[in-house]
Write an enzyme that holds these catalytic residues in place. Structure first.
Site, PDB file in Angstrom:
ATOM      1  N   GLY A   1      12.104 -40.326   2.694  1.00 57.66           N
ATOM      2  CA  GLY A   1      11.254 -41.408   2.212  1.00 57.66           C
ATOM      3  C   GLY A   1      10.046 -41.669   3.081  1.00 57.66           C
ATOM      4  O   GLY A   1       9.652 -40.826   3.890  1.00 57.66           O
TER       5      GLY A   1
ATOM      6  N   THR B   1       9.462 -43.391   5.725  1.00 53.02           N
ATOM      7  CA  THR B   1       9.559 -43.294   7.188  1.00 53.02           C
ATOM      8  C   THR B   1       9.422 -41.852   7.644  1.00 53.02           C
ATOM      9  O   THR B   1       8.663 -41.537   8.567  1.00 53.02           O
ATOM     10  CB  THR B   1      10.920 -43.851   7.678  1.00 53.02           C
TER      11      THR B   1
ATOM     12  N   ALA C   1       8.119 -48.006  -4.186  1.00 51.41           N
ATOM     13  CA  ALA C   1       9.257 -48.635  -4.860  1.00 51.41           C
ATOM     14  C   ALA C   1       8.921 -50.104  -5.109  1.00 51.41           C
ATOM     15  O   ALA C   1       8.027 -50.660  -4.478  1.00 51.41           O
ATOM     16  CB  ALA C   1      10.512 -48.535  -4.002  1.00 51.41           C
ATOM     17  N   ALA C   2       9.668 -50.699  -6.039  1.00 54.41           N
ATOM     18  CA  ALA C   2       9.523 -52.138  -6.269  1.00 54.41           C
ATOM     19  C   ALA C   2      10.159 -52.888  -5.093  1.00 54.41           C
ATOM     20  O   ALA C   2      10.853 -52.288  -4.271  1.00 54.41           O
ATOM     21  CB  ALA C   2      10.199 -52.534  -7.573  1.00 54.41           C
TER      22      ALA C   2
ATOM     23  N   ALA D   1       5.408 -40.120  -4.464  1.00 52.88           N
ATOM     24  CA  ALA D   1       4.934 -40.705  -5.715  1.00 52.88           C
ATOM     25  C   ALA D   1       4.634 -42.164  -5.421  1.00 52.88           C
ATOM     26  O   ALA D   1       5.372 -42.808  -4.679  1.00 52.88           O
ATOM     27  CB  ALA D   1       6.010 -40.595  -6.789  1.00 52.88           C
TER      28      ALA D   1
ATOM     29  N   GLU E   1       0.838  -1.210   0.000  1.00 54.18           N
ATOM     30  CA  GLU E   1       0.000   0.000   0.000  1.00 54.18           C
ATOM     31  C   GLU E   1       0.862   1.246   0.000  1.00 54.18           C
ATOM     32  O   GLU E   1       0.599   2.221  -0.716  1.00 54.18           O
ATOM     33  CB  GLU E   1      -0.877   0.080   1.256  1.00 54.18           C
TER      34      GLU E   1
HETATM   35  C1  AOF Z   1       0.721  -5.020   4.645  1.00 58.46           C
HETATM   36  N1  AOF Z   1       1.162  -4.837   3.395  1.00 58.46           N
HETATM   37  O1  AOF Z   1       2.545  -5.339   1.721  1.00 58.46           O
HETATM   38  C2  AOF Z   1       2.676  -6.651   3.647  1.00 58.46           C
HETATM   39  C3  AOF Z   1       2.139  -6.878   4.951  1.00 58.46           C
HETATM   40  O2  AOF Z   1       8.323  -6.456   9.285  1.00 58.46           O
HETATM   41  P1  AOF Z   1       7.358  -5.742   8.418  1.00 58.46           P
HETATM   42  O3  AOF Z   1       7.140  -4.312   8.804  1.00 58.46           O
HETATM   43  O4  AOF Z   1       7.698  -5.857   6.957  1.00 58.46           O
HETATM   44  O5  AOF Z   1       5.939  -6.435   8.636  1.00 58.46           O
HETATM   45  C4  AOF Z   1       5.721  -7.738   8.175  1.00 58.46           C
HETATM   46  C5  AOF Z   1       4.295  -8.150   8.454  1.00 58.46           C
HETATM   47  O6  AOF Z   1       3.361  -7.248   7.850  1.00 58.46           O
HETATM   48  C6  AOF Z   1       3.972  -9.518   7.853  1.00 58.46           C
HETATM   49  O7  AOF Z   1       4.260 -10.559   8.735  1.00 58.46           O
HETATM   50  C7  AOF Z   1       2.481  -9.394   7.591  1.00 58.46           C
HETATM   51  O8  AOF Z   1       1.718  -9.579   8.771  1.00 58.46           O
HETATM   52  C8  AOF Z   1       2.363  -7.950   7.163  1.00 58.46           C
HETATM   53  N2  AOF Z   1       2.603  -7.880   5.710  1.00 58.46           N
HETATM   54  N3  AOF Z   1       1.145  -6.072   5.389  1.00 58.46           N
HETATM   55  O9  AOF Z   1      -0.091  -4.234   5.137  1.00 58.46           O
HETATM   56  C9  AOF Z   1       2.129  -5.591   2.861  1.00 58.46           C
HETATM   57  N4  AOF Z   1       3.688  -7.418   3.162  1.00 58.46           N
HETATM   58 ZN    ZN Z   2       1.745  -2.850   6.153  1.00 63.77          ZN
END
Ligand code: AOF
Ligand code: ZN
Length: 347
Positions: A271, A273, A165-166, A157, A55
């Site tokens: 694998g 396990t 596996a075989a 897979a 934003e």
């Molecule tokens: C937003 N817009 O583009 C993203 C968000 O350490 P910071 O400040 O970069 O914060 C990371 C956190 O902010 C991330 O874990 C998530 O909760 C939020 N990411 N939020 O408004 C963004 N990338």
């Molecule tokens: Zn943010």
């Protein structure tokens, strides 16, 4: 008010923009600023931890007052915290944005709640627009944030009769080229790729993501779990990333440590396990079963003990996708009830 067609198109564009961001500790997020009549004024996306949020990036392309009365379209709820950057909710309020439309709530304990903050400031807020599409993009990040541990995909897979596996142990190639290409594309989207020492010794996998013969630009970190020594000449030691070795069967410890390394999307490749241990511990958030039209018989089953001795304890799945890959079928599934958080004292 309910969102418009133009806003939905803008969200679709925001999801495209989000993809430009790198895979990192932070989610991929895209944003658009729309004029009141739906014209795109600015675009932005998040370029990884420590850089501007989507934003704020979009707003930075507008002159002072340029977003007054505008609508912000964001793929994730604007954050409500001051981390390395932020809070975006405040930035949008200060810019005079009149309406915010986002796809998914931010589940973060401190980062979440931006929607509430915006509403309190009199901004018109709508959430859930193209939520499924956004979930396809950052679902693993959401799960990891909610659970406080990496998101785990367990892949195997198998033959139609459930063998990996075989009887003599040979397993190349049960599935066809389309399945293998699909695995490589999905490896490239993981942060870490995990195998047991048994698989290293038996198959000597390179654990790289490849497209034909070439390495994908983004490579998961290879992780080897188990007590046996990985030979000096093992292919995994030639991986572009230094492998991580864990001489332990404590998966909670391994996941916590991978988390601390910033590796939040984990791809478990076997694998049987190790895959079974992840299943038994309730850590399989997503399952990828590649099923080939071949019958192998014999004792080498794809999974062993997953802690479900009777049918009432079986792990019931919800199939989210069924994809034809050549003659194979890929089942993408999730446990019908969602995964477990780390136990007290594990971290
Ligand atoms: C937003 N817009 O583009 C993203 C968000 O350490 P910071 O400040 O970069 O914060 C990371 C956190 O902010 C991330 O874990 C998530 O909760 C939020 N990411 N939020 O408004 C963004 N990338
Ligand atoms: Zn943010």
């Amino acid at each position: 008010m309910a969102h418009s067609r133009a806003e939905e198109r803008a969200m679709s564009r925001a999801l495209e923009l989000a993809l430009r961001g790198p895979r990192s500790r932070n989610p991929q997020v895209g944003a658009l600023i729309l004029s009141p009549d739906g014209e795109i004024l600015a675009e932005g996306w998040h370029r990884g931890a420590g850089t501007a949020h989507a934003e704020v990036d979009a707003l930075s392309h507008l002159p002072e007052g340029g977003a007054a009365g505008a609508t912000a379209i964001v793929t994730l709820e604007p954050c409500n915290h001051t981390g390395r950057t932020g809070p975006c909710a405040e930035a949008l309020i200060r810019a005079g944005v009149a309406r915010v439309v986002y796809a998914l709530d931010d589940p973060g304990e401190v980062s979440g709640g931006g929607g509430r903050r915006l509403r309190a400031a009199g901004v018109d807020v709508e959430s859930g627009v193209l939520a499924d599409e956004a979930l396809a993009l950052i679902g693993p990040w959401l799960t990891a944030t909610r659970l406080g541990r990496p998101h785990v995909t367990v892949k195997w897979a198998q033959s139609l009769d459930g063998r990996a596996a075989a009887a003599d142990g040979t397993s190349q190639w049960i599935t066809g080229p389309a399945s293998r290409a699909d695995v490589h594309a999905r490896r490239a989207q993981a942060d870490a790729i995990v195998v047991g020492t048994g698989t290293v010794l038996a198959d000597d996998p390179a654990l790289t993501a490849r497209d034909g013969g070439t390495l994908h630009p983004e490579q998961p970190v290879p992780v080897v779990i188990g007590a046996r020594e990985t030979p000096a000449g093992a292919a995994v030691r030639a991986h572009p990333h230094e492998p991580l070795f864990y001489d332990t069967h404590d998966l909670a410890f391994v996941l916590a440590d991978l988390w601390d390394h910033g590796l939040h999307r984990v791809f478990v490749e076997g694998g049987p396990t190790l895959a079974s241990a992840f299943m038994a511990a309730g850590y399989a958030d997503r399952i990828l079963a590649y099923v080939a039209p071949v019958i192998l018989g014999g004792p080498r089953v794809a999974l062993t003990d997953i802690g479900a001795p009777s049918i009432d304890r079986a792990l019931r799945l919800r199939v989210t996708d069924r994809i034809a890959l050549g003659d194979d079928t890929l089942y993408v599934a999730e446990p019908a009830s969602s995964g477990s958080a780390p136990e007290e004292g594990d971290r």
